[in-house]
Design an enzyme around this catalytic site. Structure first.
Site, PDB file in Angstrom:
ATOM      1  N   GLY A 289      38.868   5.894 -21.422  1.00 46.24           N
ATOM      2  CA  GLY A 289      38.098   6.133 -22.635  1.00 46.24           C
ATOM      3  C   GLY A 289      36.647   6.400 -22.295  1.00 46.24           C
TER       4      GLY A 289
ATOM      5  N   GLN B  10      27.721   6.744 -23.677  1.00 40.22           N
ATOM      6  CA  GLN B  10      27.874   6.660 -22.215  1.00 40.22           C
ATOM      7  C   GLN B  10      27.475   7.949 -21.504  1.00 40.22           C
ATOM      8  OE1 GLN B  10      32.096   4.985 -22.471  1.00 40.22           O
ATOM      9  NE2 GLN B  10      31.287   3.981 -20.667  1.00 40.22           N
TER      10      GLN B  10
ATOM     11  N   CYS C 197      34.551  -0.919 -17.222  1.00 44.82           N
ATOM     12  CA  CYS C 197      33.799   0.045 -18.019  1.00 44.82           C
ATOM     13  C   CYS C 197      33.104   1.017 -17.067  1.00 44.82           C
ATOM     14  CB  CYS C 197      32.768  -0.683 -18.880  1.00 44.82           C
ATOM     15  SG  CYS C 197      31.786   0.425 -19.903  1.00 44.82           S
ATOM     16  N   LEU C 198      33.186   2.300 -17.370  1.00 46.56           N
ATOM     17  CA  LEU C 198      32.563   3.313 -16.499  1.00 46.56           C
ATOM     18  C   LEU C 198      31.052   3.118 -16.409  1.00 46.56           C
ATOM     19  CD1 LEU C 198      34.549   6.498 -17.606  1.00 46.56           C
ATOM     20  CD2 LEU C 198      34.858   5.181 -15.509  1.00 46.56           C
TER      21      LEU C 198
ATOM     22  N   HIS D  68      37.253  -1.345 -27.408  1.00 43.71           N
ATOM     23  CA  HIS D  68      36.226  -1.187 -26.364  1.00 43.71           C
ATOM     24  C   HIS D  68      35.323   0.008 -26.673  1.00 43.71           C
ATOM     25  CE1 HIS D  68      34.986  -1.400 -21.945  1.00 43.71           C
ATOM     26  NE2 HIS D  68      34.491  -0.230 -22.342  1.00 43.71           N
ATOM     27  N   GLU D  69      35.929   1.139 -27.053  1.00 42.66           N
ATOM     28  CA  GLU D  69      35.131   2.349 -27.304  1.00 42.66           C
ATOM     29  C   GLU D  69      34.323   2.225 -28.600  1.00 42.66           C
ATOM     30  OE1 GLU D  69      34.702   4.166 -24.835  1.00 42.66           O
ATOM     31  OE2 GLU D  69      36.417   3.368 -23.741  1.00 42.66           O
TER      32      GLU D  69
ATOM     33  N   HIS E  65      31.227   0.381 -28.034  1.00 40.78           N
ATOM     34  CA  HIS E  65      30.159   1.205 -27.438  1.00 40.78           C
ATOM     35  C   HIS E  65      29.295   1.855 -28.530  1.00 40.78           C
ATOM     36  CE1 HIS E  65      30.497   1.210 -23.107  1.00 40.78           C
ATOM     37  NE2 HIS E  65      31.791   1.437 -23.139  1.00 40.78           N
TER      38      HIS E  65
HETATM   39 CO    CO Z   1      33.123   1.144 -21.592  1.00 40.75          CO
END
Ligand code: CO
Length: 169
Positions: free
Chosen positions: A46, A51, A93-94, A135-136, A139
């Site tokens: 995701g 991000q 998480c990226l 999670h997304e 963000h």
């Molecule tokens: Co993330």
């Protein structure tokens, strides 16, 4: 299409509440395609617009594995309207490379959003999809997984982060 730079903790854009998407124009379509390419290249399951430095309520999700293909989701202005149950999962998480932590979330969620054409859609997710959706959407509120862990674990994370910053100097 282009691979975008993934913003990393503690960049400010990750802590901001993202703004609703109002125009479903060409610029948005390009951003969506670039985010999809960036997510697959990472690789990640995701990616939310903050991000990649865009404070917009937009996220892409693809929880497919080698053995199980599921449709790619493009979620614009998503809202969780129902949630139930509880599940704990080790998340990454990226934007926080080389870090994972157990996070407790709802086991099932119902999300209302718009697709890339601006049409209303509803997504029901359980287990891994429910986790990815939460999670997304976090963000888009400026919430990171480290905001969802215990204060003690967060202290450890901050100490670890200070060490990494020293090493990089
Ligand atoms: Co993330």
């Amino acid at each position: 299409m282009a691979i975008l730079e993934i913003r990393k903790y503690p960049e400010k854009v990750l802590k901001q509440k993202a703004l609703p998407v109002a125009a479903f124009d060409q610029e948005l379509q390009v951003l969506i395609d670039d985010m999809i390419e960036t997510m697959y290249a990472a690789p990640g399951v995701g990616l939310a617009a903050p991000q990649v430095g865009e404070s917009k309520r937009l996220a892409v999700i693809d929880i497919s594995t080698k053995d199980e293909k599921v449709p790619l989701l493009v979620l614009i202005n998503p809202v969780i309207v129902e949630s139930e149950g509880s599940i704990e999962f080790e998340e990454g998480c990226l934007s926080i490379p080389e870090y994972t932590a157990n996070v407790k979330r709802a086991e099932k969620v119902l999300v209302r959003a718009q697709n890339r054409e601006g049409e209303s859609i509803e997504i029901e997710g359980a287990d891994l999809l429910a986790i990815a959706l939460q999670h997304e959407i976090d963000h888009l509120e400026g919430i990171l997984l480290i905001d969802r862990i215990s204060p003690i674990k967060r202290e450890f994370f901050k100490k670890r982060q200070k060490k990494i910053q020293k090493l990089n100097k």
